[in-house]
Enzyme design. Structure first.
Site, short mmCIF file in Angstrom:
data_model
loop_
_atom_site.label_atom_id
_atom_site.label_comp_id
_atom_site.label_asym_id
_atom_site.label_seq_id
_atom_site.Cartn_x
_atom_site.Cartn_y
_atom_site.Cartn_z
N GLN A 87 6.73 -20.43 7.51
CA GLN A 87 5.80 -19.44 6.95
C GLN A 87 6.66 -18.36 6.32
OE1 GLN A 87 2.58 -18.97 6.28
NE2 GLN A 87 3.13 -16.98 5.47
N MET B 270 -2.26 -20.81 3.90
CA MET B 270 -1.15 -20.25 3.13
C MET B 270 -1.03 -21.06 1.86
SD MET B 270 1.21 -18.02 2.76
CE MET B 270 2.08 -18.02 1.19
N GLU C 78 -7.37 -20.61 -0.90
CA GLU C 78 -5.97 -20.99 -1.13
C GLU C 78 -5.80 -21.67 -2.49
OE1 GLU C 78 -4.27 -19.39 0.82
OE2 GLU C 78 -5.65 -19.17 2.51
N ASP D 270 4.25 -6.72 6.73
CA ASP D 270 3.24 -7.41 7.52
C ASP D 270 2.23 -6.44 8.14
OD1 ASP D 270 2.41 -9.99 8.43
OD2 ASP D 270 2.90 -9.31 10.46
N1 BES Z 1 -1.53 -15.46 1.50
C1 BES Z 1 -2.44 -15.31 2.57
C2 BES Z 1 -1.78 -15.34 3.93
C3 BES Z 1 -0.73 -14.27 4.16
C4 BES Z 1 -0.93 -12.97 3.72
C5 BES Z 1 0.42 -14.58 4.82
C6 BES Z 1 0.05 -12.01 3.95
C7 BES Z 1 1.40 -13.62 5.05
C8 BES Z 1 1.23 -12.33 4.60
C9 BES Z 1 -3.54 -16.37 2.53
O1 BES Z 1 -3.95 -16.69 1.25
C10 BES Z 1 -4.75 -15.80 3.20
O2 BES Z 1 -5.23 -14.82 2.71
N2 BES Z 1 -5.21 -16.40 4.28
C11 BES Z 1 -6.37 -15.95 5.03
C12 BES Z 1 -7.57 -16.79 4.74
C13 BES Z 1 -8.40 -16.35 3.60
C14 BES Z 1 -9.62 -17.25 3.50
C15 BES Z 1 -8.82 -14.92 3.64
C16 BES Z 1 -6.07 -16.12 6.50
O3 BES Z 1 -5.03 -16.65 6.84
O4 BES Z 1 -6.89 -15.72 7.33
ZN ZN Z 2 -4.98 -15.16 0.24
#
Ligand code: BES
Ligand code: ZN
Length: 607
Positions: A145, A276, A302, A381
């Site tokens: 990740q 992701m 995604e 983060d």
């Molecule tokens: N890119 C993000 C995940 C992310 C954000 C990883 C920031 C690390 C740092 C991914 O696209 C995302 O937003 N995932 C969401 C789901 C989405 C449907 C809102 C999640 O993991 O909950």
């Molecule tokens: Zn996202």
């Protein structure tokens, strides 16, 4: 002298937007930057390490004497220039979350640098799972990740979203496992455990991804498919049956999909995120396999990143809303296209409920509620919240409302084409939308008020009104329940996961254990196989000390590692003394199953 010239240039070009600073990299791309990666690595499950060579093709100014990369918890063995001459380098002082600058001394003719390195068993980007931690319990598993700044813990790289490069990789893994990357992928195992990958489109380092496990492939459509452990493949293929339709719907709205295939891998349950957007291959949590296809908007999300994020990329993490806000907007457009407007309206309203709560908990005037963030001296983060997603979405919906969908779509299409395979920061975006969409229309500009949305706190007053007919009907059911109707007599036929979520959210928060029991008996929330419903119900159960649910809560917390579900439940638990004890006992058991990203957050919460 050089400094002086730079300073002069800046003052003589007042209209030029300064390049934004990425606080989270040591790289100085104006001096020397990477353009291509050739990765040759061996994945060793016994030592929990990745070892090999990262050969970077570089570009530099004539005067650059060194190139700076990011590295964290890596051990560097040696570095060669142009594949032949060993060069000197320094690993600078280590800082929290940033790691160290890796400064590689260059010769004037340097075209490539080859870094011989090894990762640490505790590398933050890597989760090494024992067979017991997988669905099938037969083979170990590894996944990466990299977002936001963890790529540097498994590859020495210029770890900034503003720096793109193409890559090739040769990866050696145990022969019983299949390796997959954010690149062109195999559909079956090789006999020798050696895999070759190619990503011919330039991507930033946070999209570097690798998964190694006993997974199989199942096609969905001509350009779409799913990977999962053998015991999960059937369910996964059923759940994602609409993927090809989603891809086609997306292309119809914002143009050609530029990454070749679009596949999803369903990872073991400890994956800390829902999804992701690794190019070509989305990584997904198994918690969206609900059995009824009700949580697939996550795949739409995604997939949407293939345009917003992967194609047009936020230049720094301060500009994160450009990735996520546009993606949520596009996700809902895809869902509207395949499921209809009433469905998308439910998603929007749930999202608006989320962001309203987030604003409340962060503080209505807090700078972290601005779309444009300031994450200087912070772990990115920590600052990446719902705000980017749902406030970003709310702004884009507000603009859509003000100019009409047709004009807005034309604008976004142009935006994606203009900035394809480039990075963009917020100020550039503002300049672009002012030029291309708002123009000299003062009234429109005032009506939208970009400034308040982007640089101001909370949700501005001019936000469009979100409403959902399907939720209005849930509200009626709730009224009837409040008025004394027995649960079994309530009108809940044909409710989807979303209606149930709305129902649970809108229940009185202090309804007491008798009422909880009554609802649970009628609707079976505690034993729900739906992760979203379960999470909402468990949080409410803790609020009401509804002990019947506790064994299920423990089971949930020890088997699922998705941070979005862990946080609200643990947060609620620690509000009481007995809850704290329960939380700590469960966490002790569960922690070894969680990914670094999740333990970081939970350690902080439970400390
Ligand atoms: N890119 C993000 C995940 C992310 C954000 C990883 C920031 C690390 C740092 C991914 O696209 C995302 O937003 N995932 C969401 C789901 C989405 C449907 C809102 C999640 O993991 O909950
Ligand atoms: Zn996202």
């Amino acid at each position: 002298m050089a400094l002086l010239i730079t300073a002069c240039e800046k003052t003589t070009q007042p209209n030029m937007i300064n390049t934004p600073t990425d606080w989270h990299t040591y790289a100085q791309p104006n001096q020397a930057r990477v353009t291509h990666l050739n990765l040759d690595i061996n994945v060793d499950f016994d030592t929990k390490t990745i070892e090999g060579v990262a050969t970077w093709t570089i570009e530099k100014t004539d005067t650059a004497k060194a190139i700076i990369l990011d590295a964290k918890d890596l051990s560097i063995q040696k570095i060669l220039i142009n594949d032949s001459v060993e060069t000197s380098y320094t690993l600078g002082e280590e800082k929290p979350w940033l790691g160290s600058p890796l400064t590689v001394n260059l010769t004037p003719d340097a075209k490539t640098i080859s870094i011989y390195y090894k990762t640490s068993p505790t590398a933050a980007a890597l989760q090494w799972l024992s067979p017991q931690q997988t669905a099938d319990k037969k083979h170990p598993f590894l996944f990466t990740q990299s977002q936001a700044i963890l790529a540097r813990t498994w590859i020495p790289c210029q770890d900034s979203p503003g720096i793109r490069y193409t890559y090739d990789a040769k990866v050696k893994v145990p022969a019983e496992l299949l390796a997959l990357m954010s690149a062109d992928n195999p559909i079956a195992k090789t006999t020798d455990g050696i895999y070759n990958f190619k990503q011919g489109k330039p991507i930033p380092s946070y999209l570097m991804a690798l998964s190694v496990g006993d997974v199989v492939f199942r096609p969905i459509g001509p350009k779409t498919g799913v990977y999962a452990e053998p015991s999960m493949i059937e369910k996964s293929a059923y759940e994602f049956a609409d993927m090809q339709k989603m891809l086609e719907a997306a292309e119809a709205i914002y143009g050609e999909y530029r990454w070749g295939r679009y596949d999803v891998i369903v990872l073991p349950p400890s994956f800390p995120f829902g999804g992701m957007e690794n190019p070509v291959l989305t990584f997904a949590t198994p918690t969206i396999i609900a059995g009824d296809r009700s949580l697939v908007s996550l795949v739409a999300h995604e997939l949407a990143h293939s345009w917003s994020g992967n194609l047009v990329t936020n230049a720094t993490w301060d500009d994160f809303w450009l990735n996520e806000g546009f993606t949520v907007y596009f996700e809902r457009r895809i869902m509207e296209a395949i499921e209809g407007k009433p469905y998308a309206d439910m998603l929007s309203l749930l999202g608006f409920q989320d962001v309203t709560e987030t604003v409340e908990s962060i503080g209505a005037n807090h700078p972290d509620t601005h779309l444009k963030l300031n994450l200087k001296d912070r772990d990115p983060d920590e600052g990446l919240t719902d705000i980017a997603y749902e406030k970003g979405f709310a702004l884009l919906r507000t603009i859509e409302d003000a100019v009409g969908r047709e004009r807005f779509d034309a604008f976004i299409n142009k935006y994606f084409n203009e900035f394809a395979f480039k990075t963009i920061h917020t100020e550039q975006f503002i300049q672009y939308i002012n030029k291309e969409l708002i123009g000299s229309d003062k009234a429109l500009s005032a009506k939208i008020n970009l400034d308040a949305w982007i640089y101001g706190p909370g949700i501005p007053d001019n936000v469009v009104a979100f409403s959902s007919d399907r939720f209005a009907s849930v509200d009626k059911t709730l009224e009837s329940w409040n008025a004394g109707t027995k649960p079994a007599a309530l009108e809940t036929k044909n409710w989807s996961t979303h209606e149930w979520m709305h129902f649970i959210r809108k229940l009185p928060q202090d309804l007491g254990t008798d009422k909880m029991k009554e609802l649970d008996t009628a609707f079976g929330f505690t034993k729900s196989g739906n992760s979203e419903i379960a999470c909402a119900w468990y949080t409410l159960s803790v609020k009401n000390q509804y002990k019947t649910a506790y064994p299920a809560i423990e089971q949930f917390l020890t088997s699922v590692g998705r941070r979005k579900f862990l946080t609200p439940i643990y947060r609620e638990l620690i509000k009481t003394e007995s809850g704290k004890q329960f939380a700590n006992a469960v966490y002790k058991k569960a922690r070894p199953n969680y990914h670094y990203v999740a333990t970081q957050t939970m350690d902080e919460l439970l400390k």
